[in-house]
Design an enzyme around this catalytic site. Structure first.
Site, mmCIF file in Angstrom:
data_model
loop_
_atom_site.group_PDB
_atom_site.id
_atom_site.type_symbol
_atom_site.label_atom_id
_atom_site.label_comp_id
_atom_site.label_asym_id
_atom_site.label_seq_id
_atom_site.Cartn_x
_atom_site.Cartn_y
_atom_site.Cartn_z
ATOM 1 N N ASP A 179 -24.536 -10.722 9.840
ATOM 2 C CA ASP A 179 -25.254 -9.907 10.826
ATOM 3 C C ASP A 179 -26.626 -10.541 11.056
ATOM 4 O O ASP A 179 -27.302 -10.904 10.085
ATOM 5 C CB ASP A 179 -25.449 -8.488 10.243
ATOM 6 C CG ASP A 179 -25.450 -7.416 11.318
ATOM 7 O OD1 ASP A 179 -25.790 -7.736 12.473
ATOM 8 O OD2 ASP A 179 -25.127 -6.254 10.999
ATOM 9 N N HIS A 201 -30.559 -12.969 18.744
ATOM 10 C CA HIS A 201 -30.423 -11.726 17.982
ATOM 11 C C HIS A 201 -29.355 -11.817 16.909
ATOM 12 O O HIS A 201 -29.247 -10.932 16.063
ATOM 13 C CB HIS A 201 -30.107 -10.562 18.929
ATOM 14 C CG HIS A 201 -31.291 -10.186 19.773
ATOM 15 N ND1 HIS A 201 -32.146 -9.173 19.438
ATOM 16 C CD2 HIS A 201 -31.793 -10.744 20.895
ATOM 17 C CE1 HIS A 201 -33.116 -9.093 20.340
ATOM 18 N NE2 HIS A 201 -32.920 -10.043 21.240
#
Ligand code: GDG
Length: 464
Positions: free
Chosen positions: A374, A167
């Site tokens: 991110d 992720h």
């Protein structure tokens, strides 16, 4: 319904955090859905497919939900001795792996990292998963906390289909090689059949690490592990598009949106929403807003930044330091640029309930999403999904995985405070007609990454 491919009955999802958490104590104790990208993505999959979600026990009493009870899947909690769990989670996963994988190695305390605790905790997750899956089955393991688990599953249930999804970003081999247990991590991951990453860049960097740190031959996006084929796939996560449109259009959100617009006196609203984390670039974002206020004094009258920062990892010093820095910067900017009745930053240090959050997305003229790094960033997606009237503008960091897909955003380098201030000004000045074109294009890009398609696509590749 019925859109997920059917293979074996049920699926074992393994992740550090589970889909529910307990809030309150005694008579007020209730089980609520946990916040976060992973849960948003996986809950619909398990509801559809059935199976078991294996996660770490977070309270003194295991949270046991039986299949067919309130949910059509079971919940199994892994019990890890307190000392091991604390070392695995804080110092190793969040202290070492999180900054390293986000390419922010300056503060990584490699020398004292508790590797044994990480390995032991991963073993406990693997044991629980195998018990839940009854041996060979379909396993979907998530994220950096559990990189050893696929190898442990493969060893004990070799005929299984095993997937792992990352992720967060994956760094290049120069950075990853600093990890003393780099070979063990790569071997652990190569127990999988399918390794998923959000972007082409992360997938390529992972393959480069395999080439440098193992002897397994790599051909294109496949790795040959002693005759077994491991596939590296690009599988960008998204949001539940239809569900979010329903929430965004709901009467409660609409009412709350009007209230917010009234409270800010219909000024232009810029919105930042982040978990407290140094990867999210909040100080640089505040600095960019400060720059713009200094340069365009009329904005002190006409615009406001609403920054929501959700408390997280407060036990880690780097996070407490960041909180202090943000507090100071907000105070500094508000002290400098406030007018009576006009405060340039409205700062929330708490989480919001979904109605409040979506009302803020709907009330904001500009989504301001500027992480330093991110994996994907679902806030950018959610902002666009909420703009059901097809207006508003998105300023997005080039270092968010989302920037690879939401190509029509105003893409910025968040380290460049002046360029970020310029992009923010462009967003604030964008004429209605241009906003419409911009947001319609973005909404198409977000809809294309629907989370249900993500899960179906990933599982299809795992079972295929
Ligand atoms: C990891 C990766 C990747 C935020 N504030 C509130 C709230 N949220 C929800 C948002 C969103 C989620 O939390 C945040 O998702 P992100 O994607 O931004 O970030 P991480 O949690 O760090 O997730 C990330 C993701 O995994 C998925 O693969 O995109 O890069 O770091 O859904 O809405 N929810 C509520 N109140 C809040 O105040 N209810």
């Amino acid at each position: 319904m019925g859109e997920y491919p059917r293979g074996v009955e049920g699926i074992v999802v393994v992740s550090n955090r589970g889909p529910f958490r307990v809030s309150g104590t005694g008579a007020r104790r209730k089980v609520v859905r946990a916040a976060g990208g992973l849960v948003t993505a996986l809950l619909p999959v398990l509801r559809e497919r059935g199976g078991t979600w294996v996660s770490a026990q977070e309270t003194d009493h295991p949270l046991v939900v039986e299949q067919g009870d309130a949910e059509p899947f079971a919940l199994a909690e892994v019990t890890i001795p307190r000392r091991v769990r604390d070392a695995f989670y804080g110092p190793f996963s969040n202290g070492v792996l999180w900054p390293l994988l986000h390419s922010m190695p300056a503060t990584v305390p490699l020398g004292s990292a508790p590797w044994e605790a990480y390995d032991a905790a991963n073993r406990a997750f693997a044991d629980k998963a195998l018990a839940a899956g009854g041996g060979e089955g379909l396993y979907w393991v998530h994220d950096y906390h559990l990189m050893r688990v696929p190898g442990m599953l493969r060893e004990r249930a070799p005929g299984s289909r095993i997937g792992w999804f990352c992720h967060i970003p994956w760094p290049g081999p120069d950075l990853f090689s600093a990890l003393p247990w780099r070979a063990e991590m790569i071997e652990g991951l190569l127990g999988s059949d399918v390794l998923g990453f959000h972007t082409e860049e992360y997938a390529e960097q992972f393959l480069a690490c395999v080439r440098r740190l193992s002897d397994h031959p790599v051909r294109g996006d496949e790795i040959d592990v002693d005759g077994r084929r491991v596939r590296v796939v690009v599988a960008p996560i998204g949001v539940p598009w239809d569900e979010l449109a329903t929430i965004a259009r709901s009467p409660e959100v609409e009412r709350e949106r009007s209230r917010i617009r009234q409270r800010i006196d219909h000024r232009a609203m810029i919105l930042g929403v982040d978990r407290l984390d140094y990867t999210k670039g909040v100080p640089a974002r505040l600095a960019a807003w400060g720059r713009l206020l200094a340069r365009r004094p009329t904005l002190r009258e006409r615009a406001v930044l609403v920054q929501v920062m959700v408390p997280s990892r407060e036990a880690v010093k780097a996070y407490r330091d960041l909180k202090n820095e943000v507090d100071r910067l907000v105070g500094d900017i508000n002290g400098r640029y406030s007018l009576t009745g006009r405060v340039p930053i409205h700062y929330f240090y708490r989480s919001m309930n979904p109605t409040e959050l979506y009302a803020h997305y709907r009330a904001a003229d500009v989504g301001f999403v500027t992480p330093l790094r991110d994996g994907m960033n679902l806030v950018a997606h959610e902002y666009c999904a909420s703009r059901v009237e097809e207006d508003g503008a998105l300023v997005l960091s080039e270092f968010a995985g989302a920037a690879h897909y939401l190509r029509d955003a105003l893409i910025v380098n968040p380290h460049d405070v002046i360029a970020t201030a310029d992009a923010l000004e462009t967003a604030l000045r964008m004429p209605r007609m241009d906003q419409r074109e911009h947001m319609m294009a973005l909404r198409k890009q977000v809809a294309a990454l629907d989370v249900h398609k993500w899960a179906a696509g990933y599982l299809g590749r795992l079972e295929g």
